[in-house]
Design a protein around this motif. Structure first.
Motif, PDB file in Angstrom:
ATOM      1  N   ALA A  12    -111.732 -16.310   1.636  1.00 35.38           N
ATOM      2  CA  ALA A  12    -111.438 -17.044   2.863  1.00 35.38           C
ATOM      3  C   ALA A  12    -111.216 -16.028   3.982  1.00 35.38           C
ATOM      4  O   ALA A  12    -110.609 -14.983   3.774  1.00 35.38           O
ATOM      5  N   ASN A  13    -111.726 -16.353   5.165  1.00 33.57           N
ATOM      6  CA  ASN A  13    -111.640 -15.468   6.322  1.00 33.57           C
ATOM      7  C   ASN A  13    -110.946 -16.175   7.477  1.00 33.57           C
ATOM      8  O   ASN A  13    -111.106 -17.378   7.661  1.00 33.57           O
ATOM      9  N   ALA A  14    -110.208 -15.412   8.273  1.00 32.28           N
ATOM     10  CA  ALA A  14    -109.583 -15.936   9.485  1.00 32.28           C
ATOM     11  C   ALA A  14    -109.421 -14.782  10.465  1.00 32.28           C
ATOM     12  O   ALA A  14    -109.299 -13.623  10.061  1.00 32.28           O
ATOM     13  N   GLY A  15    -109.435 -15.104  11.754  1.00 33.22           N
ATOM     14  CA  GLY A  15    -109.268 -14.037  12.726  1.00 33.22           C
ATOM     15  C   GLY A  15    -109.247 -14.542  14.150  1.00 33.22           C
ATOM     16  O   GLY A  15    -109.279 -15.741  14.419  1.00 33.22           O
ATOM     17  N   ILE A  16    -109.202 -13.578  15.051  1.00 33.25           N
ATOM     18  CA  ILE A  16    -109.167 -13.850  16.484  1.00 33.25           C
ATOM     19  C   ILE A  16    -110.214 -12.962  17.151  1.00 33.25           C
ATOM     20  O   ILE A  16    -110.493 -11.862  16.677  1.00 33.25           O
ATOM     21  N   GLY A  17    -110.806 -13.475  18.214  1.00 35.08           N
ATOM     22  CA  GLY A  17    -111.838 -12.715  18.908  1.00 35.08           C
ATOM     23  C   GLY A  17    -111.641 -12.742  20.403  1.00 35.08           C
ATOM     24  O   GLY A  17    -111.028 -13.662  20.956  1.00 35.08           O
ATOM     25  N   LEU A  18    -112.157 -11.729  21.051  1.00 32.53           N
ATOM     26  CA  LEU A  18    -112.100 -11.603  22.503  1.00 32.53           C
ATOM     27  C   LEU A  18    -113.515 -11.333  23.003  1.00 32.53           C
ATOM     28  O   LEU A  18    -114.182 -10.421  22.521  1.00 32.53           O
ATOM     29  N   ASP A  19    -113.970 -12.162  23.921  1.00 30.08           N
ATOM     30  CA  ASP A  19    -115.286 -11.986  24.538  1.00 30.08           C
ATOM     31  C   ASP A  19    -115.061 -11.554  25.980  1.00 30.08           C
ATOM     32  O   ASP A  19    -114.439 -12.267  26.760  1.00 30.08           O
ATOM     33  N   LEU A  20    -115.567 -10.395  26.338  1.00 26.47           N
ATOM     34  CA  LEU A  20    -115.434  -9.862  27.688  1.00 26.47           C
ATOM     35  C   LEU A  20    -116.824  -9.483  28.177  1.00 26.47           C
ATOM     36  O   LEU A  20    -117.413  -8.500  27.694  1.00 26.47           O
ATOM     37  N   LEU A  21    -117.355 -10.287  29.080  1.00 31.43           N
ATOM     38  CA  LEU A  21    -118.730 -10.132  29.571  1.00 31.43           C
ATOM     39  C   LEU A  21    -119.697 -10.115  28.395  1.00 31.43           C
ATOM     40  O   LEU A  21    -119.839 -11.113  27.714  1.00 31.43           O
ATOM     41  N   PHE A  22    -120.328  -8.995  28.111  1.00 34.23           N
ATOM     42  CA  PHE A  22    -121.281  -8.919  27.007  1.00 34.23           C
ATOM     43  C   PHE A  22    -120.695  -8.217  25.777  1.00 34.23           C
ATOM     44  O   PHE A  22    -121.405  -7.960  24.807  1.00 34.23           O
ATOM     45  N   LEU A  23    -119.398  -7.913  25.777  1.00 32.36           N
ATOM     46  CA  LEU A  23    -118.734  -7.260  24.649  1.00 32.36           C
ATOM     47  C   LEU A  23    -117.965  -8.287  23.822  1.00 32.36           C
ATOM     48  O   LEU A  23    -117.335  -9.187  24.368  1.00 32.36           O
ATOM     49  N   PHE A  24    -118.009  -8.124  22.508  1.00 31.39           N
ATOM     50  CA  PHE A  24    -117.303  -9.010  21.587  1.00 31.39           C
ATOM     51  C   PHE A  24    -116.405  -8.161  20.697  1.00 31.39           C
ATOM     52  O   PHE A  24    -116.881  -7.231  20.049  1.00 31.39           O
ATOM     53  N   LEU A  25    -115.125  -8.478  20.642  1.00 31.17           N
ATOM     54  CA  LEU A  25    -114.175  -7.765  19.807  1.00 31.17           C
ATOM     55  C   LEU A  25    -113.530  -8.768  18.855  1.00 31.17           C
ATOM     56  O   LEU A  25    -112.930  -9.750  19.300  1.00 31.17           O
ATOM     57  N   ASP A  26    -113.677  -8.542  17.553  1.00 32.88           N
ATOM     58  CA  ASP A  26    -113.124  -9.427  16.534  1.00 32.88           C
ATOM     59  C   ASP A  26    -112.152  -8.668  15.656  1.00 32.88           C
ATOM     60  O   ASP A  26    -112.391  -7.512  15.305  1.00 32.88           O
ATOM     61  N   ALA A  27    -111.057  -9.320  15.298  1.00 34.85           N
ATOM     62  CA  ALA A  27    -110.103  -8.803  14.321  1.00 34.85           C
ATOM     63  C   ALA A  27    -109.875  -9.917  13.309  1.00 34.85           C
ATOM     64  O   ALA A  27    -109.532 -11.038  13.685  1.00 34.85           O
ATOM     65  N   GLY A  28    -110.119  -9.608  12.043  1.00 35.20           N
ATOM     66  CA  GLY A  28    -110.027 -10.656  11.042  1.00 35.20           C
ATOM     67  C   GLY A  28    -109.368 -10.187   9.763  1.00 35.20           C
ATOM     68  O   GLY A  28    -109.122  -9.002   9.554  1.00 35.20           O
ATOM     69  N   TYR A  29    -109.111 -11.156   8.905  1.00 31.88           N
ATOM     70  CA  TYR A  29    -108.492 -10.908   7.614  1.00 31.88           C
ATOM     71  C   TYR A  29    -109.265 -11.691   6.566  1.00 31.88           C
ATOM     72  O   TYR A  29    -109.689 -12.825   6.800  1.00 31.88           O
ATOM     73  N   GLU A  30    -109.454 -11.083   5.404  1.00 29.66           N
ATOM     74  CA  GLU A  30    -110.161 -11.731   4.305  1.00 29.66           C
ATOM     75  C   GLU A  30    -109.296 -11.674   3.058  1.00 29.66           C
ATOM     76  O   GLU A  30    -108.743 -10.628   2.716  1.00 29.66           O
ATOM     77  N   ILE A  31    -109.172 -12.811   2.384  1.00 29.82           N
ATOM     78  CA  ILE A  31    -108.403 -12.869   1.145  1.00 29.82           C
ATOM     79  C   ILE A  31    -109.300 -13.418   0.037  1.00 29.82           C
ATOM     80  O   ILE A  31    -110.041 -14.383   0.253  1.00 29.82           O
ATOM     81  N   GLY A  32    -109.271 -12.768  -1.115  1.00 36.46           N
ATOM     82  CA  GLY A  32    -110.092 -13.188  -2.242  1.00 36.46           C
ATOM     83  C   GLY A  32    -109.583 -14.465  -2.871  1.00 36.46           C
ATOM     84  O   GLY A  32    -108.381 -14.643  -3.063  1.00 36.46           O
ATOM     85  N   MET A  33    -110.499 -15.354  -3.202  1.00 37.82           N
ATOM     86  CA  MET A  33    -110.141 -16.629  -3.824  1.00 37.82           C
ATOM     87  C   MET A  33    -110.567 -16.677  -5.302  1.00 37.82           C
ATOM     88  O   MET A  33    -110.210 -17.600  -6.002  1.00 37.82           O
ATOM     89  N   SER A  34    -111.337 -15.694  -5.729  1.00 34.33           N
ATOM     90  CA  SER A  34    -111.762 -15.650  -7.130  1.00 34.33           C
ATOM     91  C   SER A  34    -111.692 -14.193  -7.613  1.00 34.33           C
ATOM     92  O   SER A  34    -111.648 -13.264  -6.817  1.00 34.33           O
ATOM     93  N   LYS A  35    -111.720 -14.047  -8.920  1.00 34.58           N
ATOM     94  CA  LYS A  35    -111.589 -12.721  -9.506  1.00 34.58           C
ATOM     95  C   LYS A  35    -112.926 -11.973  -9.461  1.00 34.58           C
ATOM     96  O   LYS A  35    -113.982 -12.548  -9.666  1.00 34.58           O
ATOM     97  N   VAL A  36    -112.851 -10.672  -9.198  1.00 37.64           N
ATOM     98  CA  VAL A  36    -114.038  -9.826  -9.196  1.00 37.64           C
ATOM     99  C   VAL A  36    -114.423  -9.463 -10.629  1.00 37.64           C
ATOM    100  O   VAL A  36    -115.583  -9.505 -10.998  1.00 37.64           O
ATOM    101  N   PHE A  37    -113.427  -9.144 -11.441  1.00 33.04           N
ATOM    102  CA  PHE A  37    -113.672  -8.745 -12.827  1.00 33.04           C
ATOM    103  C   PHE A  37    -113.460  -9.923 -13.766  1.00 33.04           C
ATOM    104  O   PHE A  37    -112.519 -10.709 -13.594  1.00 33.04           O
ATOM    105  N   LYS A  38    -114.324 -10.047 -14.761  1.00 30.60           N
ATOM    106  CA  LYS A  38    -114.185 -11.079 -15.769  1.00 30.60           C
ATOM    107  C   LYS A  38    -113.023 -10.755 -16.689  1.00 30.60           C
ATOM    108  O   LYS A  38    -112.699  -9.594 -16.916  1.00 30.60           O
ATOM    109  N   ASP A  39    -112.403 -11.772 -17.245  1.00 31.44           N
ATOM    110  CA  ASP A  39    -111.342 -11.569 -18.231  1.00 31.44           C
ATOM    111  C   ASP A  39    -111.962 -11.095 -19.536  1.00 31.44           C
ATOM    112  O   ASP A  39    -112.997 -11.581 -19.972  1.00 31.44           O
TER     113      ASP A  39
END
Length: 82
Positions: free
Chosen positions: A54-81
């Protein structure tokens, strides 16, 4: 391979020169291949191919520039049991 599906909302639409926005949504990552040179005990069968997050964040658009700051949290396991 990573595919995010994000939706956004303009939080503070200030003229056309400056916008502040929020965004959020899920993403899925697919492990196509792994490099086992550094991890001799790791096999590609030990890793889940599809990983959800899941991802969430905030962004700033200034003329033709885009600045994003976000956070990502895993919802499933990468390694199998084992």
């Amino acid at each position: 391979i990573k595919v995010p599906v994000l939706i956004g909302y303009k939080l503070i639409p200030l003229e056309s020169m400056l916008n502040v926005r929020l965004f959020a949504g899920p993403s899925v990552s697919y492990v196509a291949d792994i490099n086992t040179k550094d991890f001799q005990n790791l096999d590609k069968n030990d890793i889940n191919r599809g990983v959800w997050s899941a991802n969430a964040g905030i962004g700033l658009d200034l003329l033709f520039l885009f600045l994003d700051a976000g956070y990502e949290i895993g919802m499933s396991k990468v390694f199998k049991d084992t």
